[in-house]
Design a protein around this motif. Structure first.
Motif, short mmCIF file in Angstrom:
data_model
loop_
_atom_site.label_atom_id
_atom_site.label_comp_id
_atom_site.label_asym_id
_atom_site.label_seq_id
_atom_site.Cartn_x
_atom_site.Cartn_y
_atom_site.Cartn_z
N GLU A 1 1.43 -2.84 3.58
CA GLU A 1 0.44 -3.15 2.57
C GLU A 1 -0.95 -2.71 2.96
OE1 GLU A 1 1.85 -7.39 1.21
OE2 GLU A 1 2.46 -6.72 3.17
N ARG B 1 4.54 -10.27 11.82
CA ARG B 1 4.45 -9.05 12.63
C ARG B 1 3.02 -8.98 13.18
NH1 ARG B 1 5.82 -6.99 7.39
NH2 ARG B 1 3.99 -6.26 6.24
N HIS C 1 0.39 -11.34 7.79
CA HIS C 1 1.65 -11.37 8.52
C HIS C 1 1.44 -11.71 10.00
CE1 HIS C 1 4.35 -10.19 5.33
NE2 HIS C 1 3.46 -9.30 4.92
N ASP D 1 7.16 -11.57 2.77
CA ASP D 1 7.47 -10.69 1.66
C ASP D 1 8.82 -11.12 1.12
OD1 ASP D 1 5.13 -9.23 2.09
OD2 ASP D 1 6.12 -8.05 3.64
N TRP E 1 5.43 -9.30 -4.14
CA TRP E 1 6.38 -9.77 -3.13
C TRP E 1 5.70 -10.52 -1.99
CZ3 TRP E 1 4.85 -4.81 -4.19
CH2 TRP E 1 4.04 -4.20 -3.22
N HIS E 2 4.37 -10.46 -1.90
CA HIS E 2 3.67 -11.01 -0.74
C HIS E 2 3.12 -12.41 -1.04
CE1 HIS E 2 1.19 -10.70 2.99
NE2 HIS E 2 0.43 -11.54 2.31
ZN LIG Z 1 3.35 -8.82 2.93
#
Ligand SMILES: [Zn+2]
Length: 165
Positions: free
Chosen positions: A12, A79, A89, A96, A140-141
């Motif tokens: 993203e 991550r 993240h 997501d 999706w986030h």
């Molecule tokens: Zn994301």
């Protein structure tokens, strides 16, 4: 990943607004949970998928609100941040997410047809009810407790800061 031409969307861009970065963090110290130890939640990858405990709890609850036959599918989670880029993240508080059927077939509600729009609405309703916020440019986030969430919810401070492992 099975998204074909949709592949790569999970890399993203940073939020288009600078305000979340200015939100103070009061790190609550909550641990990361490996979703391999949470059979209720499905993941798109076989390896380690890490999220903060409070976010995992919310996803499990959100899933119970989905129409029968639908499940959450976690496409991405914790991550480490590459450099200064902040996506949420790196806090373990952003996931997501898409929907899949109980038999595991992944739905991809990114399309523009009415069925996809209804699926996005279904996903959005369940996740909003449990206190997650959506990154507006990426359906999706979703996150809870990070700076982006605090900014969008007017929460004053974030609960989750970056995690280094
Ligand atoms: Zn994301």
């Amino acid at each position: 990943m099975s998204h074909g031409s949709e592949g790569g969307i999970l890399d993203e861009v940073p939020p288009p607004y600078p305000e979340p970065a200015a939100v103070p963090v009061r790190e609550c110290g909550e641990r990361l949970v490996d979703l391999r130890d949470v059979p209720a939640l499905r993941t798109a990858t076989p390896g380690s998928v890490l999220l903060r405990l409070g976010v995992v709890d919310r996803l499990v609850t959100a899933q119970t609100m989905l129409p029968e036959g639908l499940r959450l599918l976690v496409l991405g989670a914790y991550r480490p941040s590459p450099g200064l880029r902040c996506t949420g993240h790196e806090t373990g508080a952003a996931a997501d997410l898409t929907l899949c059927r109980a038999d595991g077939v992944e739905l991809w509600p990114g399309a523009t047809d009415p069925v996809a729009a209804e699926q996005r609405h279904t996903l959005s309703e369940a996740l909003s009810v449990v206190g997650l916020s959506n990154y507006p440019a990426a359906w999706w986030h979703w996150s809870h407790g990070d700076c982006s969430w605090a900014y969008l919810r007017g929460a004053g401070h974030a609960r989750y800061g970056p995690v280094r492992r």
